[in-house]
Design an enzyme around this catalytic site. Structure first.
Site, short mmCIF file in Angstrom:
data_model
loop_
_atom_site.label_atom_id
_atom_site.label_comp_id
_atom_site.label_asym_id
_atom_site.label_seq_id
_atom_site.Cartn_x
_atom_site.Cartn_y
_atom_site.Cartn_z
CB VAL A 43 -0.94 0.01 1.22
CG1 VAL A 43 -1.85 1.24 1.17
CG2 VAL A 43 -1.77 -1.27 1.26
CG ASP A 48 -6.57 -11.08 7.66
OD1 ASP A 48 -6.14 -11.63 8.70
OD2 ASP A 48 -5.83 -10.53 6.82
#
Length: 786
Positions: free
Chosen positions: A494, A615
């Site tokens: 990211v 998650d």
């Protein structure tokens, strides 16, 4: 009689009080007999003096990470005093723990467990504290001013020796007058201690003789070679007794010893030296002097003379004392890991009658102060039992802080988390403890968890998501320079970027290396995120701005979260002081946890069809410029169950430390797997520890670190010191969050709350801080057993 007793007698009272030898049923060994014989001991293998239990040739660590001083066992349960004596825990047949007693100053001693009653004496005043439940269970010692040298509970009755007069008093309301008979027969004796058996009781009188009274159908009153000061520790079963000889530590037994086989069993004990002994219904166990291992024998024991694989069991508690005249036990320092001494047993000294003095725990730090209502709620625990043969063996019930017991006095816990009934539990609230060892899946259902297939154009190319060129996004990130890297997601890195129109965004670039591609699932995380986020719009979910698909490049563009990931704030090396981060306040941490719970609740209850994230972790909870938390990274997410689908196992996926153990072990995925992940995040927020971290070089989970302390009421010992110790209403709010977290990390999904429950609990906790009131916290009732 279907009821079973076990009575523990040990000469292990050489702690800083006046009674230093016999004085009750407390020991470092406990035996439970309820069809499956269980033998437990406080072991010396670790610095934390934890409990190991043997059952059916298997050894189980019980309540790892918590140190205990004494154990005592009964028909269906065993109990232990946490080191220092300020907490008392009891364990059922599945080793689930419940706290029975908690005090910041008043310590417990002389623990005894009978058929339906648990009693202990306070350390200073020697007053009796008893807990019981059910019709026909012997009453407590009702006179609160009475002070006792010794107490013991048997089948349907309990007895104690009064301090000052040395007289025996017994109580029982379902024993056919046995308690009154035994008390009357001891009327002319001055006793130094007492031990209760099935239908008799024995003790040492002031001259050192063993005196036994009660019924004598099996010769249980006929003590052999009964000379003055010949014996020390006693252990009484249903119709037999045993004692340790002072001369050499060997054991002599009498009463119902069976035929030739059992006589050979008793001869084994006759030639071996023991530190202490305990008795089950029809067998006896002892701690060997030679190697501190446990050996059992008797007509109810299958193989006499076999050493149980419990390792070394402590011969006494590790105390901060020089042990006075009794002296220090050999190898004391190594057994206690240099954190105290084990005192030798020595001749019994009966304390003179003195005016009661307040109990003090000056050497033990007091836990955080709580309200009176909070203490009452946390002490709530019920044990229901009865005796007799009518309709078989009655069930022993535990009333936990999240459950309800029928037909008993009801009280409310001011910090009790809400746990609503779930479909998987047939509409009933489950009371299981997070340490349940059972991994049996009791859920039957027509559930199917399908990965979202993103082949449809309506999902893969959504109208609300912009399509960017690769060049646009490369320019926005300065050609994906390392300086712009801000994290990593489920399928790539990211970067922080700035679009041509000035918008700040976060850009996730999929890994294009061949090695990564080989292991990428057929339906990529990119497709899943694009499919889900294009139709999810909630203030506590990270928003999708757009995407890019060019050749092998897969990129997603999100709203930029200015304050980064929760993980970084909790675990950054720069966050070392209270003022290092905005998140170093309990109100902010509770607010962040509520934001995350609301985002996950939206996925579970309001998305159509529902979504399971799979998650949930602190690095996937991001904070915007206003410190509002948002859930991110849907690369592993799946659609929830279809109404008419069939059950299909799904290979576990997620992050180590956060993954649901039931999902990992059984490949069974439900929304409760996300609840488990949130529970880990809550424990991170409470403790400041990572999901997996190291203590003394050994990997430790935040569950093993925090949950035992929370359950026994020592939450303050694990809270993040950077935030500071909560006080007053703040302490109650934090404790509510802590107990909610404990329930989230139950090993079985059916025992966890729903995400809506968690939102309710966290809203209450935050509301307590906003409005300065206790609020309506309790969602159920529990039965008082005081």
């Amino acid at each position: 009689m279907a009821a079973v007793i076990l009575f523990l007698i040990a000469a292990l009272m050489a702690v800083p009080i006046q009674i230093t030898a016999l004085g009750g049923s407390a020991s470092t060994i406990a035996v439970v007999y309820n069809g499956n014989v269980t033998v437990c001991g406080i072991t010396s293998e670790q610095q934390s003096r934890g409990i190991k239990c043997w059952r059916g040739n298997q050894v189980t660590d019980v309540f790892a990470g918590v140190s205990f001083d004494y154990l005592a066992g009964g028909r269906d349960i065993f109990c232990g005093t946490v080191s220092g004596g300020l907490s008392l825990l009891c364990f059922d047949s599945e080793f689930r723990a419940k706290r029975l007693y908690q005090s910041p100053t008043v310590r417990l001693k002389d623990l005894t467990v009978g058929e339906g009653q648990i009693c202990a004496l306070t350390n200073g005043t020697r007053n009796a504290r008893c807990w019981r439940g059910g019709v026909g269970i012997p009453p407590t010692f009702s006179n609160e001013s009475d002070r006792f040298i010794s107490i013991s509970s048997g089948i349907g009755f309990s007895c104690g020796v009064l301090m000052g007069s040395n007289k025996v008093v017994c109580r029982g309301d379902s024993d056919g007058g046995l308690a009154s008979l035994i008390e009357a027969e001891f009327a002319n004796f001055s006793m130094s201690n007492i031990n209760a058996g099935g239908n008799f009781a024995c003790g040492l009188n002031l001259a050192g003789f063993i005196v036994c009274k009660g019924r004598n159908e099996s010769g249980q009153l006929d003590v052999p070679q009964n000379t003055a000061s010949r014996y020390s520790s006693l252990a009484l079963g249903n119709s037999h007794g045993c004692a340790i000889r002072k001369s050499n530590g060997s054991v002599v037994c009498w009463g119902n010893l069976g035929e030739d086989e059992s006589m050979r069993s008793s001869q084994i004990a006759d030639s071996i030296s023991f530190e202490s002994i305990v008795a089950g219904f029809n067998f006896t166990c002892g701690l060997l002097t030679s190697n501190l291992s446990v050996m059992c024998w008797g007509i109810g024991w299958p193989t006499a003379g076999v050493v149980l694989p419990l390792g070394q069991v402590l011969p006494g508690p590790c105390v901060q004392s020089d042990c006075g005249d009794c002296g220090i036990y050999p190898q004391s320092q190594s057994l206690c890991f240099n954190s105290g001494n084990i005192c030798r047993t020595c001749n019994l000294h009966v304390p003179p009658a003195q005016p009661p003095t307040p109990d003090r725990g000056d050497s033990v730090p007091a836990p955080p102060s709580h309200s009176k209502g909070l203490r009452k709620g946390l002490l709530a625990f019920a044990i229901v039992g009865s005796i007799g043969t009518v309709s078989g063996v009655c069930t022993l019930l535990y009333c936990l802080w999240i459950g309800a017991c029928c037909g008993h006095k009801k009280i409310h816990n001011s910090v009790q988390p809400t746990v609503a009934a779930s479909n998987s539990n047939n509409g009933r609230t489950s009371n299981n403890n997070p340490f349940s060892r059972s991994s049996t899946l009791r859920r039957q259902g027509s559930r199917i968890m399908r990965r979202q297939r993103s082949g449809t154009s309506s999902f893969k190319h959504p109208e609300r998501a912009e399509e960017f060129s690769f060049q646009d996004l490369s320019d926005a990130t300065n050609n994906f320079s390392p300086e712009n890297k801000i994290g990593a997601g489920s399928f790539g890195v990211v970067y922080r970027g700035k679009l041509s129109d000035g918008r700040e965004v976060a850009i996730k670039r999929g890994d294009t290396e061949e090695q990564a591609k080989k292991f990428q699932e057929k339906e990529s995380a990119f497709d899943s995120e694009l499919a889900f986020l294009s139709r999810l719009h909630h203030k506590h979910l990270v928003g999708l701005v757009g995407y890019c698909e060019e050749k092998d490049e897969r990129l997603l563009v999100y709203d930029y979260m200015k304050n980064g990931a929760l993980y970084d704030h909790l675990h950054s090396k720069d966050n070392t002081q209270k003022d290092s981060s905005v998140l170093n306040s309990w109100k902010m941490r509770i607010s962040v946890s509520l934001d995350a719970a609301r985002g996950i609740e939206y996925l579970h209850n309001y998305a159509v069809p529902p979504i399971i994230h799979r998650d949930i972790k602190s690095s996937n909870i991001l904070l915007d410029s206003n410190w509002t938390a948002r859930v991110s990274d849907f690369g592993l997410s799946l659609l929830g169950p279809q109404p008419d689908g069939e059950f299909r196992p799904i290979k576990a996926a997620g992050t180590v430390g956060y993954i649901d153990p039931e999902y990992y072990g059984l490949n069974v995925l439900t929304a409760k797997s996300d609840v488990y992940g949130l529970g880990i995040v809550l424990l991170e927020l409470l403790t400041g520890k990572r999901a997996i971290f190291k203590i003394g070089g050994e990997p430790t989970s935040v569950v093993d670190f925090a949950v035992p302390a929370i359950v026994i009421g020592e939450m303050g010992s694990v809270l993040d010191p950077r935030v500071g110790r909560p006080e007053g209403i703040e302490a109650e709010a934090v404790e509510l969050v802590a107990y909610a977290a404990v329930q989230c990390v139950n090993r079985e999904g059916r025992d966890r709350p729903t995400m809506s429950d968690m939102v309710t609990n966290l809203e209450r906790a935050l509301g307590m801080l906003d409005h300065g009131s206790h609020g309506s916290i309790s969602s159920g009732t529990v039965s008082s057993i005081d």
